[in-house]
Design an enzyme around this catalytic site. Structure first.
Site, PDB file in Angstrom:
ATOM      1  N   CYS A  59       0.813  -1.228   0.000  1.00  0.00           N
ATOM      2  CA  CYS A  59       0.000   0.000   0.000  1.00  0.00           C
ATOM      3  C   CYS A  59       0.843   1.272   0.000  1.00  0.00           C
ATOM      4  CB  CYS A  59      -0.986  -0.010   1.165  1.00  0.00           C
ATOM      5  SG  CYS A  59      -0.229  -0.044   2.811  1.00  0.00           S
ATOM      6  N   HIS A 109      -2.886   0.505   6.625  1.00  0.00           N
ATOM      7  CA  HIS A 109      -3.159   0.582   5.187  1.00  0.00           C
ATOM      8  C   HIS A 109      -3.417   2.039   4.815  1.00  0.00           C
ATOM      9  CE1 HIS A 109      -4.204  -1.184   1.318  1.00  0.00           C
ATOM     10  NE2 HIS A 109      -5.192  -0.315   1.237  1.00  0.00           N
ATOM     11  N   HIS A 121      -5.704   2.549  -4.286  1.00  0.00           N
ATOM     12  CA  HIS A 121      -4.752   1.929  -3.356  1.00  0.00           C
ATOM     13  C   HIS A 121      -4.336   0.562  -3.863  1.00  0.00           C
ATOM     14  CE1 HIS A 121      -7.928  -0.775  -1.342  1.00  0.00           C
ATOM     15  NE2 HIS A 121      -8.579  -0.088  -2.254  1.00  0.00           N
TER      16      HIS A 121
END
Length: 344
Positions: A59, A109, A121
């Site tokens: 991420c 994240h 993402h």
């Protein structure tokens, strides 16, 4: 991105005026569009743990890569990226803002907000993809907060405004008028010296409240002893302005650190974390709630704390029947929560 000093920023404004720059899209806005376009080129790129290249991204590797392509530098990990930029509320998200999520504790994240409630993402299941920050089945409940690293215009505007504001008596703020929904709680607690504003008599009610600020305000409200600045937390130096308050709430068992001996003073306090702290502080154990929240089921980690907070009358959730457990607590909401808790 290295931030400019206020003086440098104001000089930049005067240069723009002097040379009559053509009007158009701001540098921050165009940079955000550039970053988003670069990210979309990578749609479908597989997820790879530790990946930082188009052969595979994790991420934060994805976020760092597309920002670098636009000439912006960010730290490597999601938690480190959360430590830069300016906090921004979910309702004020703009293109290019970084959005962050957690599956338990800490930042785990992140992605880039692209507008319309969506973010791009690198997910473990789909690789680089686009999702909704309000996804009720996953991301919505895991949302932690957002940071803005591209907004120079707002910094300029705030710097100019700050110079024009006159000091007000204690408890009065330029950005809290009598029609504001949290006016009574904010002004009453400020007049008592429980909560504080910023320079030039502003309170910034929509800003997220940090763990350090909560520590200070609870210490003030409960008149906890401030016995030195040696907190024992590796991320809170004795010179930290909140050190004595952090030590006080930790010793009282109200707000503790994580298993790495960190207090995370600058992290925003989420609503579910606030429920846990109020549960401890105001002895809410055993209090039940007749209603329920659509986003907090009986298996939720903080179910009993949230139910007790609602049952005590400190909060009632939003008009959609949501508690929004992962949402950052604003300074205005904190003032109302604390005011109601102290009146019990």
């Amino acid at each position: 991105m290295v931030k400019r000093s206020v003086a440098a920023v104001l000089s930049f404004v005067m240069l723009l005026a002097a040379f009559a720059v053509q009007p158009g899209v701001s540098e921050a806005a165009s940079k955000a569009d550039q970053i988003i376009a670069e990210g979309k080129k990578l749609m479908g790129t597989p997820y790879r743990w530790g990946g930082t290249t188009p052969s595979g991204f994790d991420c934060s590797g994805f976020v760092g890569y597309v920002f670098r392509k636009a000439g912006e530098s960010l730290p490597r990990t999601a938690s480190q990226q959360y430590g830069v930029g300016k906090k921004v509320s979910k309702g004020n998200l703009e293109k290019g803002d970084l959005v962050f999520f957690s599956h338990g504790s800490g930042i785990q994240h992140n992605g880039i907000y692209i507008g319309g409630g969506k973010f791009i993402h690198s997910s473990t299941s789909k690789g680089v993809t686009i999702s909704s920050v309000n996804d009720p089945y996953y991301w919505g409940s895991r949302y932690v907060g957002a940071k803005r690293v591209l907004d120079e215009e707002e910094e300029i505007e705030e710097a100019v405004k700050a110079q024009a504001l006159e000091p007000l008596p204690q408890g009065e703020f330029h950005d809290i008028d009598k029609d504001f929904w949290a006016y009574n709680s904010v002004t009453d607690l400020a007049k008592q010296g429980v909560i504080e504003g910023y320079q030039n008599s502003t309170y910034k009610p929509s800003n997220s409240i940090t763990r350090a600020e909560v520590a200070a305000y609870l210490t003030n409200a409960l008149d906890l002893p401030r016995d030195g600045n040696d907190t024992g937390f590796k991320d809170v130096d004795a010179s930290n302005e909140y050190a004595a308050a952090i030590k006080a709430v930790d010793e009282a068992g109200l707000i503790t650190g994580n298993d790495r001996n960190e207090f995370m003073p600058e992290d925003p306090m989420t609503r579910q974390q606030m429920a846990v702290i109020f549960y401890r502080t105001f002895e809410l154990e055993g209090i039940t709630y007749d209603g329920s929240f659509v986003d907090v089921d009986a298996d939720h980690r903080y179910y009993k704390h949230i139910q007790a907070l609602a049952g005590s009358g400190i909060t009632s959730g939003n008009s959609d029947g949501e508690f929004e457990p992962g949402r950052e607590t604003t300074r205005a909401h904190f003032a109302v929560f604390l005011d109601k808790a102290l009146e019990r």
